[in-house]
Structures are given as structure tokens and as C-alpha cells.
Write an enzyme that holds these catalytic residues in place. Structure first.
Site, mmCIF file in Angstrom:
data_model
loop_
_atom_site.group_PDB
_atom_site.id
_atom_site.type_symbol
_atom_site.label_atom_id
_atom_site.label_comp_id
_atom_site.label_asym_id
_atom_site.label_seq_id
_atom_site.Cartn_x
_atom_site.Cartn_y
_atom_site.Cartn_z
ATOM 1 N N ARG A 15 0.828 -1.217 0.000
ATOM 2 C CA ARG A 15 0.000 0.000 0.000
ATOM 3 C C ARG A 15 0.860 1.264 0.000
ATOM 4 O O ARG A 15 0.550 2.264 0.646
ATOM 5 C CB ARG A 15 -0.960 0.011 1.204
ATOM 6 C CG ARG A 15 -2.125 -0.937 1.038
ATOM 7 C CD ARG A 15 -3.058 -0.860 2.214
ATOM 8 N NE ARG A 15 -2.365 -1.189 3.451
ATOM 9 C CZ ARG A 15 -2.740 -0.808 4.662
ATOM 10 N NH1 ARG A 15 -3.824 -0.078 4.809
ATOM 11 N NH2 ARG A 15 -2.059 -1.167 5.721
ATOM 12 N N LEU A 17 1.256 3.449 -2.266
ATOM 13 C CA LEU A 17 0.614 4.628 -2.853
ATOM 14 C C LEU A 17 -0.325 5.292 -1.852
ATOM 15 O O LEU A 17 -0.380 6.515 -1.743
ATOM 16 C CB LEU A 17 -0.162 4.241 -4.117
ATOM 17 C CG LEU A 17 -0.731 5.450 -4.865
ATOM 18 C CD1 LEU A 17 0.382 6.339 -5.387
ATOM 19 C CD2 LEU A 17 -1.632 5.016 -6.012
ATOM 20 N N LYS A 118 -20.271 3.824 -7.275
ATOM 21 C CA LYS A 118 -19.610 2.538 -7.472
ATOM 22 C C LYS A 118 -19.464 2.195 -8.947
ATOM 23 O O LYS A 118 -20.335 2.458 -9.750
ATOM 24 C CB LYS A 118 -20.371 1.453 -6.729
ATOM 25 C CG LYS A 118 -20.013 1.510 -5.267
ATOM 26 C CD LYS A 118 -20.781 0.553 -4.422
ATOM 27 C CE LYS A 118 -20.319 0.754 -2.980
ATOM 28 N NZ LYS A 118 -21.190 0.133 -2.016
ATOM 29 N N GLU A 620 -24.893 -2.467 -4.945
ATOM 30 C CA GLU A 620 -23.769 -2.878 -5.790
ATOM 31 C C GLU A 620 -23.855 -4.359 -6.165
ATOM 32 O O GLU A 620 -23.272 -4.778 -7.163
ATOM 33 C CB GLU A 620 -22.439 -2.529 -5.113
ATOM 34 C CG GLU A 620 -21.692 -3.700 -4.600
ATOM 35 C CD GLU A 620 -20.539 -3.366 -3.675
ATOM 36 O OE1 GLU A 620 -20.368 -2.214 -3.263
ATOM 37 O OE2 GLU A 620 -19.802 -4.296 -3.369
ATOM 38 N N HIS A 656 -28.528 1.251 6.863
ATOM 39 C CA HIS A 656 -27.768 2.361 6.284
ATOM 40 C C HIS A 656 -27.207 1.927 4.938
ATOM 41 O O HIS A 656 -26.756 0.802 4.781
ATOM 42 C CB HIS A 656 -26.637 2.765 7.229
ATOM 43 C CG HIS A 656 -25.605 3.611 6.561
ATOM 44 N ND1 HIS A 656 -25.844 4.923 6.239
ATOM 45 C CD2 HIS A 656 -24.358 3.326 6.115
ATOM 46 C CE1 HIS A 656 -24.780 5.402 5.618
ATOM 47 N NE2 HIS A 656 -23.865 4.451 5.532
ATOM 48 N N CYS A 658 -24.832 3.570 1.476
ATOM 49 C CA CYS A 658 -24.159 4.745 0.920
ATOM 50 C C CYS A 658 -23.907 4.561 -0.571
ATOM 51 O O CYS A 658 -23.941 3.445 -1.080
ATOM 52 C CB CYS A 658 -22.875 5.052 1.662
ATOM 53 S SG CYS A 658 -22.072 3.674 2.447
ATOM 54 N N GLU A 680 -26.712 8.094 1.944
ATOM 55 C CA GLU A 680 -25.732 9.093 1.539
ATOM 56 C C GLU A 680 -26.391 9.979 0.484
ATOM 57 O O GLU A 680 -26.890 9.487 -0.519
ATOM 58 C CB GLU A 680 -24.517 8.360 0.981
ATOM 59 C CG GLU A 680 -23.413 9.227 0.453
ATOM 60 C CD GLU A 680 -23.624 9.628 -0.990
ATOM 61 O OE1 GLU A 680 -24.359 8.925 -1.700
ATOM 62 O OE2 GLU A 680 -23.067 10.659 -1.381
ATOM 63 N N HIS A 709 -16.529 11.954 3.268
ATOM 64 C CA HIS A 709 -15.398 11.364 2.532
ATOM 65 C C HIS A 709 -14.265 12.343 2.308
ATOM 66 O O HIS A 709 -13.256 12.004 1.718
ATOM 67 C CB HIS A 709 -15.877 10.780 1.215
ATOM 68 C CG HIS A 709 -16.889 9.704 1.431
ATOM 69 N ND1 HIS A 709 -18.233 9.970 1.479
ATOM 70 C CD2 HIS A 709 -16.756 8.378 1.671
ATOM 71 C CE1 HIS A 709 -18.883 8.842 1.729
ATOM 72 N NE2 HIS A 709 -18.008 7.864 1.842
ATOM 73 N N CYS A 741 -22.261 8.961 6.243
ATOM 74 C CA CYS A 741 -21.711 7.621 6.492
ATOM 75 C C CYS A 741 -20.933 7.663 7.806
ATOM 76 O O CYS A 741 -20.915 8.690 8.486
ATOM 77 C CB CYS A 741 -20.814 7.216 5.311
ATOM 78 S SG CYS A 741 -20.337 5.476 5.318
HETATM 79 N N1 GLN Z 1 -21.571 1.535 10.612
HETATM 80 C C1 GLN Z 1 -20.535 1.698 9.645
HETATM 81 C C2 GLN Z 1 -19.656 2.870 10.032
HETATM 82 O O1 GLN Z 1 -20.172 3.799 10.583
HETATM 83 C C3 GLN Z 1 -21.108 1.930 8.277
HETATM 84 C C4 GLN Z 1 -20.045 2.118 7.237
HETATM 85 C C5 GLN Z 1 -20.538 2.108 5.810
HETATM 86 O O2 GLN Z 1 -21.668 2.297 5.512
HETATM 87 N N2 GLN Z 1 -19.673 1.951 4.868
HETATM 88 O O3 GLN Z 1 -18.481 2.889 9.751
HETATM 89 ZN ZN ZN Z 2 -22.071 4.345 4.596
#
Ligand code: GLN
Ligand code: ZN
Length: 769
Positions: A15, A17, A118, A620, A656, A658, A680, A709, A741
Site C-alpha cells: 500500500r 501509494l 460505485k 452494488e 444504512h 451509501c 448518503e 469522505h 456515512c
Molecule cells: N456503521 C458503519 C460505520 O459507521 C457503516 C459504514 C458504511 O456504511 N460503509 O463505519
Molecule cells: Zn455508509
């Protein structure tokens, strides 16, 4: 028979980079040092591919962040808001590139990052190109030329790789009404012509153009666009031999279009679609001169190639078109698998028996080369030995006692419809959940808080046994305790324990479930510098003991406010693991669902009143072709319902997601029937809510009000603006307030500023309404 590769992981096998980019962003190294690391990775990759026996080596598959963003820069598709950075701030291309990827908050600028989503059905996120009606393109950034020259000078048989013009356009978004992005092709093509001409002038022979849009259901106009694009390129730059690649699915109804394109080589993904080979090898193709690149080694999963099976396919093609017209390759870019199995040295991770079933990027290239050897010189003694060894490994896996657990299989068979039904409908549940006593616009977070260096150090030490279980747990408890107190202080309504004990939302569960193995170093790029280490799901899955109850109960004991239990859903665990390919995904998913269901019920028993089951990956997993989608959605939604349906009405289930487009699957999202869904939305300015509103989505929704992000801190006013916008879609009594997120990749400083502002925004809005 030639071998080639479509793309190699660019993060570096250690890793490098990721580390260099992050240091550069923190201004701890300069651009020259970053470039040095990048060059070393590229050269190393080229050499390694050559050593593996690959004839044609991909270049320009390298990127500092994302190859779609590279294409935006190459074609000058730079959204207007960044123009002052070039014109006034005189940022160089690299910094401009990072500003587009990550936002830019300095020197009085406050520019948001470009949207991410994605890449097809992968867990790789790309930057979404933004297009305007009068979009102009120009050959702006010439990295592809430089990298080709770099590789050529170093003596490699270099094959530049580009995202094809049609896939590039289709992967973007119209930023104003009144046109379709595919209309921009005529403006865009001259840039591609110029790129190919320049590559030609520098001595390039082959150029790979990736058009995975061929794996989608394309409209007539889109198919037509492909024909125009490739006819034009062929006519204008006849010297360049185009390798047109499609992957992630077969050509489907685009087959005729694909076969009519005037290209030198057509690449097909035979891992996803072995059956399309016969359709391709019909008379038309046999009589043409096009070469066929057989994507025969799985670029999306880590199982060893089954040589017998591959050789049968190669033989079929050879019979029809002869060895000279056949190329061999992995099915798609190897970006989606870890670098090197040789780096797995610890016995406790990928144990001896499982390791011999597996191949990573480097090993996959060797498989391609060996397949060529066996196919072209089957009588060499060495060929026989290699084939026999492969057959032995495949057999060993098929019959291994590590894989099968009769009890688990029986429980899956016994699942009934009522296992996936909650006791009452949402309105009744909502009434009973009033007990939770939450205000309007209840504020919460998605689960994780910053995984600081300190916390990662504790975990590293604990894994090396330099820190005892007791000491490690003590430290994590302190962090949890602090997080709970802090959340109370700033006035959040539904708290989280912070997930400090978790390395990763899938790995954490995989480590505690039976049927999973782990890698030491099996990193795969997820977005930008972010990498994930997917577990290897090799056998029947079950839960030997509770996994999260201790942490949730501890956190709940510290506060009178509700603390959300935090679980990862079955589809996401499935989707983000390297999954066994010896039984249907749906069966594996149900095994996981039952294990998580048991955990949900244990959390409820321990007094947890709100339980979140994250399913960010449900979208996805959707097959790319419409006709395969209903079946997937049915089992995926049912698996989620199995995990959540056992609880009392008064227990509130959250989910949840995203980075999802919900339009086409909103009915299935609704069918998951979570009491609250957090999604998201902030980068898309709440646009995603449109789908929920038009469908009249009935349950509660928490659209993310800030982008986690990037380090940018949004203002209270900005978040209020988004919430007010959300209110035009969702009634107040069903609106939650939360970030996009989890916050584990952020620092505490920006996190606390942003969350304090978020809580203030909710409070102000409550008064206003
Ligand atoms: N519960 C996870 C977090 O808060 C959810 C992460 C995600 O959706 N990628 O990190
Ligand atoms: Zn998320």
C-alpha cells in the site's frame, strides 16, 4: 497466442501509494517524492507482469486516485467551479486532480468534491464526471503519453489503457437539463483521436479501450454511439490496433453491435459468461479477422483457476479460429483483487490448506501464462505436471472437510416465510417506538468515530501480543466511554458506541464467524487512498458466540440515551468478501442472515432498543442486466428481513446505505421495511431523495447532511439548507438528521466541528418549524 493483462493493482503490494498520497495531503512529502513512489510502483508492476510471462503490459492503468477522474483530466472535463484553481491559483494538474477528488478548502475557497459512485457491480468507487450541455473537451492532461514513454523507454511491450469514450460519457452525469450525455460524443471524439495520434507518433502499436458499458442494457442510441466512435477512431487513426474490452458481464443484446465494431481485438469476460463463447464464435466472427481475447482467469475473485475448465474453452475457440487469433487474459483489470499471495506468510491467517485454493493478482498472471503454455505445448512434461498440480488443488478444495457443516445447511433449508415477517406493520411499530422519546429531526451518526492512529496502534500491538486482552479492552472501553460522554455533551439524540474495536465493518464480523479466513495483506482499493481487506468466505457460515453484545451493552450502561447496536448486514458481508463459488450466492447469504439474526436477538435481550443493520452494498450486488435483477433483489431483501424480523415491535431497526442510486430499486428498499434508513445524499444535494418521494416511501429516512469522505467541514447553514431541501421530499415527522456515512476515516477535529454544527442545525430547524 498472446497473453495480456487489462490492468494491475496500483496501490503497491505494501500500500505504498496510499501511504504516500496521505503524506502528500498532510504536506509531509512534496510532489516530487509522491511521484517517485508512483514511478517505483509502476516500474515494479511492469517488471512483475513481464516476469510472470505476460506479453503485453498495460500502462496508464496507474492512477493517484481514480481512472475515471484521470479521464476527466485527460479530456479537459473539469467542472467550472475548479477553474479558478487553475487560472488564479495556478495549481498544477496533480493538485487540481486532488481538489476535484477531495474538495478544496483553503485560500478563501470552499469547493466541494465531485460525486463518487460505485464502478459497475464492484466495491470500487469512481469519481462521477460532470457534463454540461455545451461541454467542451480538449486533450488537457497528457499523463497517458508520459506513462507510455516511461514504459517504452524501460523496455516494456507497453499497451496504453484508456476508458473508452462511450463508457466515459455514460459513467457521468448531466449537470443541467436539455441534453443526454451521449450527445457529447461528437465533441469528445476529437480528443480521443488526438490521444491515439499522439500515442501512434510515440510508437504505440496497441491501445486498450475499456467499454464495460457493453455489459449493460444499452439503448439503440448508445449502441449507435459505440459504432460511430469505433468506426471514427479506426478511420482516423488506422495505425493503432484497438483492443476493445468488455467485462463484468456478457455482451447480451449488445453482441451484434460489439461484433460489428472495427477493432483489432475483442475482449470477453468468460468468467462471468462462459456460455457466450459459442455465440461469439458463430460464422461471422470465424470469417472475420478480429482477434479474440479470452478473459479466462477471474479478476474479481481469488480462487485458483480451474485449468481443465479453461482449457476446454480455449480449445473451443482454437477449433474455430485458430491459436493465432486467440489472446489470453484475466477477465477484467486485476484492480479488484489483492496483489500477491506470496506475502501471506502467517499460518494463522490464510492457513495452509485454504491457501492452496487461492491466487492473487501476481499468481493470476502466472496462471494466464501457464494456460498459454499448456494450450500451445500440451506435450511438454512441464505442462503435464502443471496441469496435474492444478487438478489436485481443485479436487482438494471440492472435497475438503473444512467447508461443510450439515447443521448450517439444515437450518437454511428450514427457513420459512414467517422468518422474514416482522410482527406488525410499520405504523403500529412506529407508535410503539414512541417509547424511545425522540425529538423531531432526531440526530444520530452512522456508527463509527475516528479510528485514530492511537487506536490502530493499540490494535496492532494487541495483534502482536504486545498488549494483553485486558489492557486492549480497557483502552477501547475508555475510548467508548469518552465517545458516549462527548455525544451526550453535544446533544446527539441516538448515540453510538463508536466501533473502536472494529478494524473494518466486514472483517470484524468475519473474524468471529465460522467459514471465513483472513489475509495479512490482501488489500484492495475501495476509493482514493482507501483500501479494504475482504475476508475469504470459504465455508458454511455460523456464529459460535455473540459478537457485539458486550460492546453495545457496555456503551448503553453509560448513558440514559439510546445507544444503537451496530451490525453489518448479510448482503454486505457477502458482497465485500471473496465469496465461495461452489454454491449459489443466495445460499451463502442466508447462512450469514441467520447468524446475524441471532446477534440481533441477543442485542435485544441485552436491552438494546435500536439496532442498525448496515447494508451499504445492497445496490452494488445488483446484476448489471435487468433480466437478472428481480431474482437477486428477492433473495437479498429476504436475507435482510430474516436478520431483522425476529425483534419486538418496539425495537427500532435501522439500516444504512451509501453511494447508491435508488431510483430503479426503491420498491425493494421499501420492502426491506427497516424502521429508519440512513442514506448518503449530501454530495448529490439531496437529489437521491427524489426516488423516495416519488415512490412515497413510507418509513423514516435520514438523508446524510454532510459528506464524510473529505475533510471539509460544512457550516450549520449549509446543513440547514440541505435539511430544508429534504423537507420538500419527506414530512418532518419522518426525517432524521445524520452524516452521510461512518466517521472512521475522519479526524476528531473536523468530526467534532461538523457534528456540533449538525446538532445545532437540527435544533434551529425544530424551533423554526
Ligand atoms: N456503521 C458503519 C460505520 O459507521 C457503516 C459504514 C458504511 O456504511 N460503509 O463505519
Ligand atoms: Zn455508509
Amino acid at each position: 497466442m498472446q497473453t495480456h493483462n487489462l490492468g494491475y493493482p496500483r496501490i503497491g503490494s505494501n500500500r505504498e501509494l496510499k501511504k504516500a498520497c496521505e503524506q502528500y495531503w498532510q504536506r509531509r512529502i512534496d510532489g516530487r517524492q509522491l511521484e517517485q513512489t508512483a514511478r517505483a510502483i509502476r516500474n515494479n508492476n511492469w517488471q512483475l507482469q513481464k516476469d510472470a510471462g505476460i506479453d503485453l503490459i498495460p500502462v496508464n492503468d496507474f492512477s493517484f486516485y481514480d481512472q475515471v477522474l484521470d479521464t476527466c483530466l485527460m479530456t479537459g472535463a473539469i467542472p467550472e467551479r475548479y477553474h479558478p484553481l487553475m487560472e488564479r491559483e495556478r495549481l498544477n494538474d496533480l493538485d487540481l486532480f486532488f481538489a476535484m477528488a477531495r474538495g478544496y478548502q483553503q485560500n478563501g475557497y470552499d469547493l466541494t468534491a465531485m460525486e463518487m459512485t460505485k464502478w459497475f457491480d464492484t466495491n470500487y468507487h469512481y469519481i462521477v464526471p460532470e457534463f454540461r450541455k455545451d461541454q467542451k473537451f480538449s486533450f488537457f492532461n497528457q499523463t497517458v503519453i508520459h506513462q507510455f514513454i516511461e514504459a517504452k523507454k524501460a523496455g516494456y511491450a507497453a499497451k496504453p489503457v484508456l476508458i473508452g469514450p462511450v463508457t466515459f460519457l455514460l459513467s457521468g452525469k448531466e449537470k443541467e437539463a436539455g441534453f443526454h450525455r451521449i450527445d457529447l460524443l461528437k465533441n469528445l471524439l476529437p480528443v480521443y483521436i488526438e490521444v491515439l495520434e499522439k500515442l501512434d507518433a510515440c510508437g504505440a502499436f496497441y491501445v486498450q479501450l475499456d467499454e464495460p458499458c457493453l455489459a449493460l442494457d444499452l439503448s439503440r442510441e448508445e449502441q449507435q454511439a459505440l459504432i460511430i466512435a469505433y468506426t471514427t477512431l479506426q478511420k482516423r487513426v488506422p495505425n493503432i490496433k484497438i483492443i476493445l474490452t468488455n467485462y463484468f458481464d456478457c455482451f447480451g443484446k449488445n453482441l451484434e453491435t460489439a461484433l460489428s465494431l472495427p477493432v483489432h481485438t475483442l475482449h470477453v469476460d468468460l468468467v462471468r459468461c462462459p456460455s457466450q463463447l459459442d455465440d461469439i464464435l458463430a460464422t461471422g466472427f470465424v470469417n472475420a479477422r478480429t482477434h479474440l481475447s479470452l478473459g479466462i482467469v477471474d479478476g474479481r475473485n481469488i480462487w485458483k483457476n480451474n485449468f481443465q475448465r479453461s482449457l476446454t474453452l480455449i480449445e473451443t475457440a482454437k477449433q474455430k479460429i485458430g491459436a493465432d487469433r486467440i489472446w489470453l487474459a484475466p477477465s477484467c483489470s486485476l484492480l479488484h483483487v489483492p496483489c500477491d499471495l506470496d506475502m501471506e506468510t502467517e499460518e494463522k491467517n490464510l492457513t495452509g490448506e485454504i491457501k492452496q485454493w487461492v491466487a492473487f493478482a501476481k499468481q493470476k498472471l502466472a496462471e494466464v501464462a501457464v494456460l498459454k503454455q499448456i494450450a500451445t505445448s500440451p506435450d511438454k512434461p512441464n505442462s503435464k505436471a502443471l496441469l496435474a498440480e492444478n487438478t489436485r488443488c481443485i479436487e482438494a478444495r471440492n472435497t475438503s472437510s473444512l467447508i461443510h457443516n450439515q447443521q448450517v445447511k439444515a437450518r437454511v433449508t428450514a427457513i420459512t416465510a414467517s422468518d422474514a415477517e416482522r410482527k406488525s406493520s410499520f405504523p403500529i411499530r412506529k407508535e410503539k417506538q414512541q417509547e424511545l422519546d425522540l425529538p423531531l429531526f432526531a440526530t444520530t451518526t452512522i456508527g463509527s468515530f475516528p479510528q485514530t492512529k492511537e487506536i490502530r496502534n493499540w490494535r496492532a500491538q494487541w495483534k502482536k501480543q504486545q498488549l494483553s486482552d485486558t489492557d486492549y479492552n480497557q483502552l477501547l472501553q475508555e475510548a467508548t466511554n469518552k465517545a458516549i460522554q462527548w455525544q451526550e455533551t453535544i446533544g446527539l439524540d441516538v448515540l453510538v458506541h463508536g466501533e473502536f474495536e472494529r478494524n473494518d465493518m466486514v472483517e470484524y464480523f468475519g473474524e468471529q464467524l465460522a467459514g471465513f479466513a483472513f489475509t495479512q495483506n490482501g488489500w484492495v482499493q475501495s476509493y482514493g487512498s482507501r483500501c479494504v481487506k475482504p475476508p475469504v468466505l470459504y465455508g458454511d457460515v455460523c456464529r459460535p458466540r455473540p459478537m457485539t453484545v458486550g460492546w453495545s451493552a457496555y456503551a448503553q450502561s453509560l448513558t440514559g440515551k439510546p445507544v444503537k447496536g451496530m451490525l453489518t448486514g448479510p448482503v454486505t458481508i457477502l458482497q465485500w468478501s471473496f465469496v465461495r463459488d461452489d454454491q449459489p450466492r443466495s445460499v451463502t447469504c442466508n447462512q450469514i442472515a441467520l447468524a446475524i439474526r441471532d446477534e440481533v436477538l441477543d442485542l435485544e435481550k441485552a436491552g438494546i432498543k435500536i439496532i442498525q443493520i448496515d447494508e451499504p452494498a445492497i445496490r452494488e450486488g445488483l446484476p448489471l442486466r435487468k433480466e437478472q435483477q428481480p431474482e437477486y433483489l428477492k433473495w437479498a431483501v429476504t436475507a435482510f428481513r430474516i436478520t431483522s424480523a425476529g425483534v419486538q415491535d418496539k425495537t427500532q431497526i435501522h439500516t444504512h446505505m451509501c453511494y447508491s442510486e435508488f431510483n430503479d430499486i426503491i420498491d425493494h428498499i421499501a420492502a426491506m421495511d427497516a424502521d429508519v434508513i440512513t442514506i448518503e445524499t449530501s454530495r448529490s444535494q439531496m437529489e437521491l431523495l427524489d426516488a423516495f418521494a416519488s415512490f412515497e416511501y413510507p418509513n423514516d429516512i435520514g438523508p446524510g447532511v454532510y459528506d464524510i469522505h473529505a475533510p471539509r467541514v460544512p457550516s450549520k447553514e449549509e446543513m440547514m439548507g440541505l435539511m430544508e431541501k429534504a423537507l420538500t421530499y419527506i414530512p418532518a415527522e419522518r426525517l432524521w438528521v445524520n452524516p452521510d456515512c461512518g466517521l472512521k476515516t475522519r479526524g476528531w477535529e473536523e468530526t467534532s466541528q461538523a457534528l456540533i454544527a449538525m446538532v445545532q442545525a437540527a435544533k434551529t430547524l425544530r424551533k423554526k418549524i
